[in-house]
Design an enzyme around this catalytic site. Sequence first.
Site, PDB file in Angstrom:
ATOM      1  N   ASN A  11      -7.038   1.256   2.185  1.00 50.22           N
ATOM      2  CA  ASN A  11      -7.025  -0.402   1.908  1.00 50.22           C
ATOM      3  C   ASN A  11      -5.824  -0.821   3.270  1.00 50.22           C
ATOM      4  OD1 ASN A  11      -6.428  -3.078   1.691  1.00 50.22           O
ATOM      5  ND2 ASN A  11      -5.098  -2.773  -0.060  1.00 50.22           N
ATOM      6  N   GLU A  98      -1.400  -7.721  -4.208  1.00 51.67           N
ATOM      7  CA  GLU A  98      -0.844  -8.900  -3.152  1.00 51.67           C
ATOM      8  C   GLU A  98      -1.680 -10.258  -3.178  1.00 51.67           C
ATOM      9  OE1 GLU A  98      -1.201  -6.347  -0.044  1.00 51.67           O
ATOM     10  OE2 GLU A  98       0.518  -5.137  -0.712  1.00 51.67           O
ATOM     11  N   GLY A 174       4.042   0.249  -1.067  1.00 53.10           N
ATOM     12  CA  GLY A 174       4.624  -0.225   0.210  1.00 53.10           C
ATOM     13  C   GLY A 174       6.153   0.047   0.137  1.00 53.10           C
ATOM     14  N   SER A 213       2.184   4.140  -2.397  1.00 51.03           N
ATOM     15  CA  SER A 213       3.055   5.020  -1.556  1.00 51.03           C
ATOM     16  C   SER A 213       2.467   6.460  -1.467  1.00 51.03           C
ATOM     17  CB  SER A 213       4.478   5.093  -1.854  1.00 51.03           C
ATOM     18  OG  SER A 213       5.088   3.680  -1.849  1.00 51.03           O
TER      19      SER A 213
HETATM   20  P1  PGA Z   1       0.677   1.685  -0.098  1.00 50.11           P
HETATM   21  O1  PGA Z   1      -0.417   0.488  -0.651  1.00 50.11           O
HETATM   22  O2  PGA Z   1       0.077   2.766  -0.122  1.00 50.11           O
HETATM   23  O3  PGA Z   1       1.356   1.132   1.303  1.00 50.11           O
HETATM   24  O4  PGA Z   1       1.872   1.518  -1.133  1.00 50.11           O
HETATM   25  C1  PGA Z   1      -1.222   0.661  -1.655  1.00 50.11           C
HETATM   26  C2  PGA Z   1      -2.187  -0.402  -1.892  1.00 50.11           C
HETATM   27  O5  PGA Z   1      -1.361  -1.824  -1.846  1.00 50.11           O
HETATM   28  O6  PGA Z   1      -3.312  -0.630  -2.096  1.00 50.11           O
END
Ligand code: PGA
Length: 252
Positions: A11, A98, A174, A213
Site C-alpha cells: 500500500n 485512513e 505507521g 508496521s
Molecule cells: P504501515 O501501514 O505498514 O505503514 O503501518 C499499513 C497500512 O496502512 O496499510
Amino acid sequence: MTKPTPLLALNWKMNKTPSEARAWAAELAERFAGEAAELAVMAPAIDLPGVADALRGSRVAYGAQDVSAFESGAYTGEISAAMLRDVGATYAIVGHSERRAYHAETDEKVAAKTRAAMHAGLVPIVCVGEELPVREAGEHVAFTLTSLRGSLADVNVEDASALVIAYEPVWAIGTGKTATAGDAEEMAAAIRGELRTLLGDVADGVRVLYGGSVKPGNIAEMCGKANVNGALVGGASLELDSVLGMAGALGV
Ligand code: PGA
C-alpha cells in the site's frame, strides 16, 4: 483446510509520482523472481497505467487504494471499478482506516464499494480494525467483527472466493507499534469464524491479511499462524530492497 496462497499487498498510499512508480515497477519486475505466493502493488490510481506497462509479463499484480461505490455518471473525482479493470487492476483496497478517518467512510459506504468492486470483477481488500481505546477496553474482537459484517453487507456468496480481508489495528498503522503474532492470529481466527457464518465454506479460501508496521524483520512471524494469509504493508512497501526482503521472508 489447505491454506490459501499468501498475498503480500503493497500500500503505497499517496507516494510516488507516475514516473517514479513506473521506474520502480520496472525494477521490481526485473528483480522479483518469487513463485510461491502473490505480490501486488496498490498504487495511486494515476500511477496504474505506467505500473501496468512496467509489470506486463511479470508475475506481479496491481490494484488501487480505493474505488467508487458507483458504476458511472455524475460523481466528480471518482474512479470506477470498470476503469480500474480496464487498466488491468486485479485488486482494490476498500475501507482503509485512513479513508474511514479522513473521508468519513462508514461500514455502509465500504459495503457499497465492496459490492461495486466485486460486481466489476475486481477483488476488494476490505480493511477492518480497532482504535487503541477499543482494544484497551477489551472490545476489539466484537468491534472488528461488527465492522466486518457491516462492510460485507449484501455481498454475494458466489463471488466471495474473490475477497480479501485485511485486519489492521489502527494503533499499529505507521506507528512502529506492531501487534503480536498472537494478536493477529486471534483476530484472523475470529474473522474467519465470522466469514464462515456469513459465507459458508468459501470462507476457508478467503485470504485474511495482517497490516500495521509490517517490515522485513517481522513479516514471517506476523504471517506465520494458521489464519493469517499475508500482509498489507504501508511504510515498508516504498523501498524495493525492503519489498524483496519481505517477499523472501514470506516465501513469496
Ligand atoms: P504501515 O501501514 O505498514 O505503514 O503501518 C499499513 C497500512 O496502512 O496499510
